[in-house]
Design a protein around this motif. Sequence first.
Motif, PDB file in Angstrom:
ATOM      1  N   MET A 130      70.355  21.815 101.608  1.00  0.00           N
ATOM      2  CA  MET A 130      69.510  22.941 101.969  1.00  0.00           C
ATOM      3  C   MET A 130      70.055  24.200 101.299  1.00  0.00           C
ATOM      4  O   MET A 130      71.254  24.374 101.186  1.00  0.00           O
ATOM      5  N   GLU A 131      69.178  25.063 100.862  1.00  0.00           N
ATOM      6  CA  GLU A 131      69.560  26.302 100.200  1.00  0.00           C
ATOM      7  C   GLU A 131      70.294  27.242 101.166  1.00  0.00           C
ATOM      8  O   GLU A 131      70.014  27.261 102.363  1.00  0.00           O
ATOM      9  N   VAL A 132      71.182  28.044 100.623  1.00  0.00           N
ATOM     10  CA  VAL A 132      71.929  29.013 101.421  1.00  0.00           C
ATOM     11  C   VAL A 132      70.975  29.947 102.152  1.00  0.00           C
ATOM     12  O   VAL A 132      71.156  30.236 103.338  1.00  0.00           O
ATOM     13  N   GLN A 133      69.929  30.416 101.478  1.00  0.00           N
ATOM     14  CA  GLN A 133      68.992  31.351 102.109  1.00  0.00           C
ATOM     15  C   GLN A 133      68.329  30.713 103.333  1.00  0.00           C
ATOM     16  O   GLN A 133      68.241  31.346 104.386  1.00  0.00           O
ATOM     17  N   ASN A 134      67.874  29.473 103.231  1.00  0.00           N
ATOM     18  CA  ASN A 134      67.249  28.797 104.370  1.00  0.00           C
ATOM     19  C   ASN A 134      68.246  28.558 105.492  1.00  0.00           C
ATOM     20  O   ASN A 134      67.906  28.707 106.682  1.00  0.00           O
ATOM     21  N   LEU A 135      69.469  28.174 105.153  1.00  0.00           N
ATOM     22  CA  LEU A 135      70.508  27.991 106.169  1.00  0.00           C
ATOM     23  C   LEU A 135      70.808  29.307 106.875  1.00  0.00           C
ATOM     24  O   LEU A 135      70.979  29.345 108.092  1.00  0.00           O
ATOM     25  N   LEU A 136      70.858  30.378 106.111  1.00  0.00           N
ATOM     26  CA  LEU A 136      71.131  31.697 106.679  1.00  0.00           C
ATOM     27  C   LEU A 136      70.022  32.122 107.637  1.00  0.00           C
ATOM     28  O   LEU A 136      70.296  32.645 108.725  1.00  0.00           O
ATOM     29  N   ILE A 137      68.777  31.893 107.264  1.00  0.00           N
ATOM     30  CA  ILE A 137      67.645  32.225 108.144  1.00  0.00           C
ATOM     31  C   ILE A 137      67.745  31.428 109.438  1.00  0.00           C
ATOM     32  O   ILE A 137      67.616  31.979 110.532  1.00  0.00           O
ATOM     33  N   GLU A 138      68.000  30.131 109.319  1.00  0.00           N
ATOM     34  CA  GLU A 138      68.100  29.283 110.508  1.00  0.00           C
ATOM     35  C   GLU A 138      69.280  29.691 111.388  1.00  0.00           C
ATOM     36  O   GLU A 138      69.166  29.792 112.605  1.00  0.00           O
ATOM     37  N   LEU A 139      70.409  29.960 110.764  1.00  0.00           N
ATOM     38  CA  LEU A 139      71.603  30.356 111.502  1.00  0.00           C
ATOM     39  C   LEU A 139      71.404  31.689 112.220  1.00  0.00           C
ATOM     40  O   LEU A 139      71.718  31.822 113.405  1.00  0.00           O
ATOM     41  N   ALA A 140      70.875  32.690 111.529  1.00  0.00           N
ATOM     42  CA  ALA A 140      70.659  34.006 112.133  1.00  0.00           C
ATOM     43  C   ALA A 140      69.671  33.907 113.296  1.00  0.00           C
ATOM     44  O   ALA A 140      69.896  34.495 114.361  1.00  0.00           O
ATOM     45  N   THR A 141      68.607  33.158 113.110  1.00  0.00           N
ATOM     46  CA  THR A 141      67.615  32.978 114.173  1.00  0.00           C
ATOM     47  C   THR A 141      68.257  32.335 115.400  1.00  0.00           C
ATOM     48  O   THR A 141      68.067  32.782 116.533  1.00  0.00           O
ATOM     49  N   GLN A 142      69.051  31.293 115.142  1.00  0.00           N
ATOM     50  CA  GLN A 142      69.729  30.588 116.238  1.00  0.00           C
ATOM     51  C   GLN A 142      70.696  31.507 116.988  1.00  0.00           C
ATOM     52  O   GLN A 142      70.702  31.543 118.211  1.00  0.00           O
ATOM     53  N   GLY A 148      91.876  36.183  93.799  1.00  0.00           N
ATOM     54  CA  GLY A 148      92.775  35.434  92.931  1.00  0.00           C
ATOM     55  C   GLY A 148      92.229  34.064  92.553  1.00  0.00           C
ATOM     56  O   GLY A 148      92.973  33.199  92.101  1.00  0.00           O
ATOM     57  N   GLN A 149      90.956  33.868  92.749  1.00  0.00           N
ATOM     58  CA  GLN A 149      90.310  32.611  92.376  1.00  0.00           C
ATOM     59  C   GLN A 149      88.820  32.854  92.220  1.00  0.00           C
ATOM     60  O   GLN A 149      88.276  33.814  92.757  1.00  0.00           O
ATOM     61  N   GLU A 150      88.173  31.986  91.493  1.00  0.00           N
ATOM     62  CA  GLU A 150      86.730  32.085  91.317  1.00  0.00           C
ATOM     63  C   GLU A 150      86.061  31.821  92.661  1.00  0.00           C
ATOM     64  O   GLU A 150      86.400  30.863  93.353  1.00  0.00           O
ATOM     65  N   LEU A 151      85.146  32.701  93.058  1.00  0.00           N
ATOM     66  CA  LEU A 151      84.428  32.485  94.312  1.00  0.00           C
ATOM     67  C   LEU A 151      83.526  31.270  94.167  1.00  0.00           C
ATOM     68  O   LEU A 151      82.847  31.100  93.149  1.00  0.00           O
ATOM     69  N   GLU A 152      83.513  30.431  95.181  1.00  0.00           N
ATOM     70  CA  GLU A 152      82.670  29.232  95.187  1.00  0.00           C
ATOM     71  C   GLU A 152      81.211  29.668  95.079  1.00  0.00           C
ATOM     72  O   GLU A 152      80.818  30.686  95.654  1.00  0.00           O
ATOM     73  N   GLN A 153      80.412  28.932  94.338  1.00  0.00           N
ATOM     74  CA  GLN A 153      79.038  29.317  94.011  1.00  0.00           C
ATOM     75  C   GLN A 153      78.200  29.636  95.244  1.00  0.00           C
ATOM     76  O   GLN A 153      77.474  30.628  95.273  1.00  0.00           O
ATOM     77  N   ARG A 154      78.255  28.825  96.283  1.00  0.00           N
ATOM     78  CA  ARG A 154      77.422  29.051  97.470  1.00  0.00           C
ATOM     79  C   ARG A 154      77.902  30.267  98.270  1.00  0.00           C
ATOM     80  O   ARG A 154      77.106  30.953  98.899  1.00  0.00           O
ATOM     81  N   TYR A 155      79.195  30.545  98.252  1.00  0.00           N
ATOM     82  CA  TYR A 155      79.709  31.748  98.907  1.00  0.00           C
ATOM     83  C   TYR A 155      79.238  32.986  98.138  1.00  0.00           C
ATOM     84  O   TYR A 155      78.840  33.984  98.733  1.00  0.00           O
TER      85      TYR A 155
END
Length: 173
Positions: free
Chosen positions: A1-13, A48-55
């Motif tokens: 699932m896309e980060v944006q959809n997860l974020l919407i679901e999480l915030a709503t919850q 000090g490291q590359e940020l993970e893509q989804r973060y």
Amino acid sequence: MEVQNLLIELATQRIREYLSESPVFGLVPRLYPPATDQQITELSSFAGQELEQRYREFLSLTDGMDSFFPDMRILGCRDWLQENPETVSLQFLQILRESGTPVDVGLPEDIELFPVAIDSDGAKGIFMLQAPSVLTERFWWVGEGDSMFFGDFSDVLAYTVDIDSYSPRGSIA
């Protein structure tokens, strides 16, 4: 699932949970304005490291989130790129290192750990790590007896939306 959809679901919850409490108390669920590309690049240097893509994607949607999990908040650029960076997370990281916890769960002693979430007591946190020769996971949730590894940041969000939806791996030792 896309980060944006997860974020919407999480915030709503989280908002539903917050408003259903009687009396309402605790950390108010909150999203912040998105971080800029420049801030995200600066945070990567700071970490000090590359940020993970989804973060990175998460930060481009909201620069942190309060109450993403009971009494925990996701940190953003605004927490680190200021005069007094987030100290509770750094103190928790120091305690983990001094106790030998990273090595106890099978991580290399010199692994770079960067806090991305913390609870208000500084007793639980989620750390971004980068050790491709040791493990494929990029996030470690640790504290109060928990030690779980997640492949990417969307896995962390999916787990908090529905704990049964994602099964993180335990210690690698």
